[in-house]
Design a protein around this motif. Sequence first.
Motif, mmCIF file in Angstrom:
data_model
loop_
_atom_site.group_PDB
_atom_site.id
_atom_site.type_symbol
_atom_site.label_atom_id
_atom_site.label_comp_id
_atom_site.label_asym_id
_atom_site.label_seq_id
_atom_site.Cartn_x
_atom_site.Cartn_y
_atom_site.Cartn_z
ATOM 1 N N ARG A 85 0.960 -1.156 0.114
ATOM 2 C CA ARG A 85 0.061 0.037 0.124
ATOM 3 C C ARG A 85 0.923 1.405 0.049
ATOM 4 N NH1 ARG A 85 -5.383 -0.271 1.328
ATOM 5 N NH2 ARG A 85 -6.146 -2.480 1.555
ATOM 6 N N ARG A 86 0.310 2.476 -0.349
ATOM 7 C CA ARG A 86 0.776 3.817 -0.337
ATOM 8 C C ARG A 86 -0.052 4.558 0.252
ATOM 9 N NH1 ARG A 86 0.062 7.359 -5.191
ATOM 10 N NH2 ARG A 86 0.646 8.971 -3.358
ATOM 11 N N CYS A 87 0.396 5.847 1.048
ATOM 12 C CA CYS A 87 -0.681 6.750 1.454
ATOM 13 C C CYS A 87 -1.067 7.593 0.356
ATOM 14 C CB CYS A 87 0.249 7.671 2.455
ATOM 15 S SG CYS A 87 0.849 6.807 3.907
ATOM 16 N N ILE A 88 -2.360 7.910 0.472
ATOM 17 C CA ILE A 88 -3.017 8.654 -0.747
ATOM 18 C C ILE A 88 -3.960 9.700 -0.155
ATOM 19 C CG2 ILE A 88 -5.261 7.281 -0.548
ATOM 20 C CD1 ILE A 88 -3.384 8.265 -3.921
ATOM 21 N N LYS A 155 -0.485 -0.832 -11.270
ATOM 22 C CA LYS A 155 0.220 0.059 -10.733
ATOM 23 C C LYS A 155 0.220 1.676 -11.315
ATOM 24 C CE LYS A 155 4.617 1.277 -8.203
ATOM 25 N NZ LYS A 155 4.280 2.564 -8.293
ATOM 26 N N ILE A 156 0.061 1.497 -12.668
ATOM 27 C CA ILE A 156 0.271 2.864 -13.285
ATOM 28 C C ILE A 156 -1.091 3.354 -13.271
ATOM 29 C CG2 ILE A 156 0.433 3.671 -15.639
ATOM 30 C CD1 ILE A 156 2.922 2.744 -15.534
ATOM 31 N N PHE A 157 -1.999 2.630 -13.455
ATOM 32 C CA PHE A 157 -3.443 3.020 -13.266
ATOM 33 C C PHE A 157 -3.848 3.643 -11.758
ATOM 34 C CE2 PHE A 157 -8.222 2.799 -12.339
ATOM 35 C CZ PHE A 157 -8.677 3.083 -13.698
ATOM 36 N N ARG A 158 -3.509 2.865 -10.866
ATOM 37 C CA ARG A 158 -3.639 3.439 -9.415
ATOM 38 C C ARG A 158 -2.925 4.810 -9.183
ATOM 39 N NH1 ARG A 158 -0.307 1.001 -4.293
ATOM 40 N NH2 ARG A 158 1.115 2.155 -5.888
ATOM 41 N N ASP A 159 -1.741 4.932 -9.615
ATOM 42 C CA ASP A 159 -0.834 5.992 -9.274
ATOM 43 C C ASP A 159 -1.469 7.355 -10.199
ATOM 44 O OD1 ASP A 159 0.369 4.617 -7.051
ATOM 45 O OD2 ASP A 159 1.917 4.039 -8.360
ATOM 46 N N ALA A 160 -1.804 7.035 -11.307
ATOM 47 C CA ALA A 160 -2.194 8.052 -12.114
ATOM 48 C C ALA A 160 -3.671 8.473 -12.370
ATOM 49 C CB ALA A 160 -1.990 7.678 -13.626
ATOM 50 N N PHE A 161 -4.458 7.495 -11.684
ATOM 51 C CA PHE A 161 -5.960 7.839 -11.961
ATOM 52 C C PHE A 161 -6.584 8.046 -10.676
ATOM 53 C CE2 PHE A 161 -10.437 6.315 -12.011
ATOM 54 C CZ PHE A 161 -10.879 6.831 -13.232
ATOM 55 N N ILE A 162 -5.953 7.630 -9.454
ATOM 56 C CA ILE A 162 -6.450 8.253 -8.179
ATOM 57 C C ILE A 162 -5.676 9.039 -7.575
ATOM 58 C CG2 ILE A 162 -7.252 7.300 -6.177
ATOM 59 C CD1 ILE A 162 -8.719 5.880 -8.235
ATOM 60 N N ARG A 163 -6.384 10.461 -7.570
ATOM 61 C CA ARG A 163 -5.503 11.496 -7.224
ATOM 62 C C ARG A 163 -5.335 11.496 -5.530
ATOM 63 N NH1 ARG A 163 -3.287 12.732 -11.494
ATOM 64 N NH2 ARG A 163 -2.487 14.332 -10.238
ATOM 65 N N ARG A 164 -6.385 11.426 -5.002
ATOM 66 C CA ARG A 164 -6.158 11.483 -3.509
ATOM 67 C C ARG A 164 -7.668 10.999 -2.661
ATOM 68 N NH1 ARG A 164 -4.553 17.280 -1.784
ATOM 69 N NH2 ARG A 164 -4.256 17.157 -4.100
ATOM 70 N N VAL A 165 -7.454 10.659 -1.642
ATOM 71 C CA VAL A 165 -8.770 10.293 -0.856
ATOM 72 C C VAL A 165 -8.433 10.909 0.624
ATOM 73 C CG1 VAL A 165 -10.021 8.526 0.118
ATOM 74 C CG2 VAL A 165 -9.057 8.215 -2.157
ATOM 75 N N ALA A 176 -15.441 9.932 3.476
ATOM 76 C CA ALA A 176 -14.062 10.132 2.650
ATOM 77 C C ALA A 176 -14.557 10.642 1.437
ATOM 78 C CB ALA A 176 -13.856 8.484 2.552
ATOM 79 N N VAL A 177 -13.706 11.493 0.873
ATOM 80 C CA VAL A 177 -13.868 12.216 -0.443
ATOM 81 C C VAL A 177 -12.726 11.467 -1.397
ATOM 82 C CG1 VAL A 177 -14.028 14.425 -1.492
ATOM 83 C CG2 VAL A 177 -14.577 13.946 0.716
ATOM 84 N N ALA A 178 -12.984 10.944 -2.703
ATOM 85 C CA ALA A 178 -11.934 10.683 -3.447
ATOM 86 C C ALA A 178 -11.785 11.327 -4.636
ATOM 87 C CB ALA A 178 -12.359 9.136 -3.885
ATOM 88 N N PHE A 179 -10.861 11.592 -5.020
ATOM 89 C CA PHE A 179 -10.740 12.283 -6.258
ATOM 90 C C PHE A 179 -10.061 11.378 -7.311
ATOM 91 C CE2 PHE A 179 -10.544 15.444 -2.986
ATOM 92 C CZ PHE A 179 -11.400 16.602 -3.478
ATOM 93 N N TYR A 180 -10.470 11.483 -8.345
ATOM 94 C CA TYR A 180 -10.036 10.252 -9.555
ATOM 95 C C TYR A 180 -10.158 11.154 -10.867
ATOM 96 C CZ TYR A 180 -14.956 9.653 -9.922
ATOM 97 O OH TYR A 180 -16.469 9.693 -10.430
ATOM 98 N N GLY A 349 0.318 18.863 0.197
ATOM 99 C CA GLY A 349 0.868 17.799 -0.654
ATOM 100 C C GLY A 349 -0.376 16.849 -0.854
ATOM 101 N N CYS A 350 -0.015 15.585 -0.963
ATOM 102 C CA CYS A 350 -1.196 14.522 -1.461
ATOM 103 C C CYS A 350 -2.115 14.318 -0.136
ATOM 104 C CB CYS A 350 -0.829 13.197 -1.864
ATOM 105 S SG CYS A 350 0.255 12.386 -0.656
ATOM 106 N N ASN A 351 -2.003 14.979 1.002
ATOM 107 C CA ASN A 351 -2.845 14.587 2.117
ATOM 108 C C ASN A 351 -3.699 15.874 2.128
ATOM 109 O OD1 ASN A 351 0.027 15.725 2.728
ATOM 110 N ND2 ASN A 351 -1.335 16.869 4.138
ATOM 111 N N HIS A 352 -4.552 15.697 3.212
ATOM 112 C CA HIS A 352 -5.417 16.865 3.649
ATOM 113 C C HIS A 352 -4.665 17.945 4.142
ATOM 114 C CE1 HIS A 352 -8.485 19.142 5.725
ATOM 115 N NE2 HIS A 352 -9.524 18.305 4.938
ATOM 116 N N THR A 353 -4.859 19.242 3.667
ATOM 117 C CA THR A 353 -4.179 20.379 4.060
ATOM 118 C C THR A 353 -4.017 20.468 5.774
ATOM 119 O OG1 THR A 353 -4.507 21.242 1.823
ATOM 120 C CG2 THR A 353 -3.712 23.030 3.790
ATOM 121 N N LEU A 354 -2.764 20.738 6.194
ATOM 122 C CA LEU A 354 -3.023 20.912 7.585
ATOM 123 C C LEU A 354 -2.629 22.243 8.160
ATOM 124 C CD1 LEU A 354 -0.455 17.887 8.565
ATOM 125 C CD2 LEU A 354 -3.173 17.824 8.794
#
Length: 431
Positions: A85-88, A155-165, A176-180, A349-354
Amino acid sequence: MIVERLHIADIARVSAVCGHWAWVLGRPLRGYLPPPPNLLLHVDNSMPWMLLPNKHREEADYLSFQIINRFDKGIISFLPEMVGRRCIGSSPEGSWLVTLNLALDPRILNPLTRKEFCLPSLRTIPTDYKAIFDGSDGTVLEFIDYKNRISYPAKIFRDAFIRRVIITDAPPNGVAVAFYGFHYEDACMALARPGDPNWVPLPKVRLFGSFMDAVYRQEDQSLYVVACDGTVVVFNLTNFISSSRPTPKPKILTTSLDLQIRNIRPVIKYLVFLDGELLQIWRTLRSYTAKGIRCGNWEDEYSSPIVGIETRQIEVMRFKSGGLPTQRHDPQSCWVKVRDLGNHSLFIGCNHTLVVSVSENSELRPNCIYFTDDSHGQCDLDQQTKAWDVGVYDIKNGTIERFFPPNSDEQVIWPPPSWFMPPKLYFTLTK
């Protein structure tokens, strides 16, 4: 006791020494009874941690981190929940991470307590892409668009298609809010809650570009969303939070600040509330290609593979019309440029803005924006040679200090860095 004097990062390191030490600090150990709750030790949260790439990449059963403004690095271990997994994304306070595997099954994880919540698979979002599984072990191999005859490795699809959650609150509460979507011009958005069977896509607002970021305000139970052209749209989530889950309808708060901006330069936009006021953050990027350095529009990426992206400037604007979004506002008059964040710093970043108070932590720099890479979908990951885009932007001086310069020796580039804010914890100790 010695442990009472340790910093939270040091406690994480102590837990990683061996199973018995972790057991003393309240972690379960196979073959042992749960630690007796004889003493509660309060460990306060400190500075944000930057989660770092490591040599084991997504096969690592740990998280590497570095505390900002300190040279020491640490590891959160044992963490099998991160394998594959990776942080999204993350929660608003930064203490919960959203992780994603190649099958697009997101989970919400607290890496210090190892507590997890499952979200519905992102494969339940209606798209033209269908997952192809390995018949022997059920592994997702690729995603195929049969209509257009296009296929992508998983892997290419996940990392390019899913922007962040991102999530609007700590689980099990919140949404949860997903950007794709491929590229920033095509990004859509969907909502779900832990335990839901599927995601609910949100309607796109015609003529105002795709969705880039969002922030939730509890006072009016509304989700504020920024599009790639600067338009801000509001979705009231009151009914969605209830059991009926109807699709929220968009209401335009302000139209585009610059109708031509998305065709002139690559700019990532973020939203955050600071002291009750809505801020819009614009992050201007410059791309490194195999042919050299250039700054152009998103469409230029097809002419030469992008091997690295660098932040050039960050602007912050404040929405000066307070209260609920009862009407549409003129974008040229309702946004005011911010030159002073007071005793606060922002983390994007790819996280929720803090939003972090500097007055509570003298080691942070006030009136600054700390940033990590948020452009992995734009890079050719197989050819990426530049270090990740990580640093701090001084709003007053307009200067950037980079943590990993372009010629940095930090060549481990995956997974990309992200922010984590350690929560206030109570560790169970034995006397």
